[in-house]
Design an enzyme around this catalytic site. Sequence first.
Site, short mmCIF file in Angstrom:
data_model
loop_
_atom_site.label_atom_id
_atom_site.label_comp_id
_atom_site.label_asym_id
_atom_site.label_seq_id
_atom_site.Cartn_x
_atom_site.Cartn_y
_atom_site.Cartn_z
N TYR A 263 49.01 0.88 22.48
CA TYR A 263 50.19 0.64 21.64
C TYR A 263 51.34 1.47 22.19
CZ TYR A 263 53.04 -0.51 17.65
OH TYR A 263 54.04 -1.02 16.86
N PRO A 265 51.19 -2.51 23.34
CA PRO A 265 50.36 -3.23 24.30
C PRO A 265 51.23 -3.99 25.30
CG PRO A 265 50.54 -4.50 22.29
CD PRO A 265 51.29 -3.20 22.04
N TYR A 267 50.72 -7.13 25.99
CA TYR A 267 50.89 -8.46 25.41
C TYR A 267 50.38 -8.41 23.98
CZ TYR A 267 46.02 -8.66 26.99
OH TYR A 267 44.70 -8.35 27.23
N LEU A 270 45.76 -8.81 20.03
CA LEU A 270 44.92 -7.62 19.93
C LEU A 270 43.71 -7.71 20.86
CD1 LEU A 270 44.78 -4.98 18.08
CD2 LEU A 270 42.87 -6.17 16.99
N HIS A 271 43.48 -6.66 21.61
CA HIS A 271 42.35 -6.61 22.54
C HIS A 271 41.89 -5.17 22.70
CE1 HIS A 271 46.11 -6.16 24.77
NE2 HIS A 271 45.46 -5.41 25.64
N VAL A 272 40.64 -5.02 23.04
CA VAL A 272 40.05 -3.69 23.23
C VAL A 272 39.66 -3.52 24.69
CG1 VAL A 272 38.21 -2.10 22.54
CG2 VAL A 272 39.15 -3.70 20.86
N HIS A 273 40.04 -2.39 25.25
CA HIS A 273 39.66 -2.05 26.62
C HIS A 273 38.33 -1.30 26.61
CE1 HIS A 273 43.73 -2.83 28.35
NE2 HIS A 273 44.09 -2.58 27.09
#
Length: 343
Positions: A263, A265, A267, A270-273
Amino acid sequence: MAEKCASNNEDYPPAKKAKVDDGNKNENNSSANNTDEDQLDLSSFKLTNVLQNNCARKFICMTGTLENREGSALVLLEQRSFPYDKEFLKKNYFDGNATYQKVFTNDIYRNYNCFPIEDQKGLQATLIYPATQAHIDKYKKQEMYMIDETYELYQQVTLPYIESTSLSLEWITNILEHKAEQENIIYEDLDKNKGFVLVTDLKWDGRIETLKLLALPFLKIRSLRELNGSHLPLLKNIRDAGTEAISKKYNIPPSQLRMYFHYQPSYYYLHVHFCYLKFEAPGIFVEKAHLLSTVIRNLELMPDYYTKAVLSYVLFKNSPLYEKFKSHGALQTCDTEETVSIV
């Protein structure tokens, strides 16, 4: 003139940028711009500017033009990571074929320039064409500013900016609908509320020590700011099922994984690395990354935590969001920005 090598904590690491840029290709939606080439010929590339040269990351980004083609092109060159494989290292660096030229010696310290065999002299290259001004600005070495975003500022500045952006997310839809990158899917749960797809990062080189994956939920959420207590089943499923899948496939336990959000991001989906703890991936610094475990605990303590929290992050000069905050009067700025021009 900019320094020859400058450290620039960018918004996006090369691996992520490549993913975003692949998505941007869909905005152009031209088959001429989406050709797959086994070999790339850049002999017609005319260099105009060095946007940034990061010595710490062995990374350089340049802009220019391609002969007989309209528009700008970006070329990114980055040193490839070293493997842990002993036989590989012995064969390519210590079998007599690699040469070492002395730079200096001092007591027990000896410094050399190393010239490995031809196969290991290469760099990782990325071409972005046609490159928009947004691409160029994103990669340019710029002044950085810290913003403490209250939820009021989010509503007044950030959210209108998000709603006005037109960056294509078609590449995400293609993955979720099995239209692209099927071979890169590690795990998927098709539940519409807590399901997700775990996919390898586009530029992951396949070496365990640099493991980097993405969890893309089916539930459409734009960013950390939209999370609330109702999303806990989704977040816990990503954590539990994701770590189990990685443990089974790569033999890496959950305690050796770094799981986090960005944050702001790169793009707004919502995504998790997921990355191996040994891998010091770009974008893990404190003003960028939010650990999945911390986000879960915050929501358990206060379901509406992210509608009340102050979130601090870095903005780059001349980025659209920077301009929005500057116009709003929320930033104190200075006017220094450097780019190396090639005459």
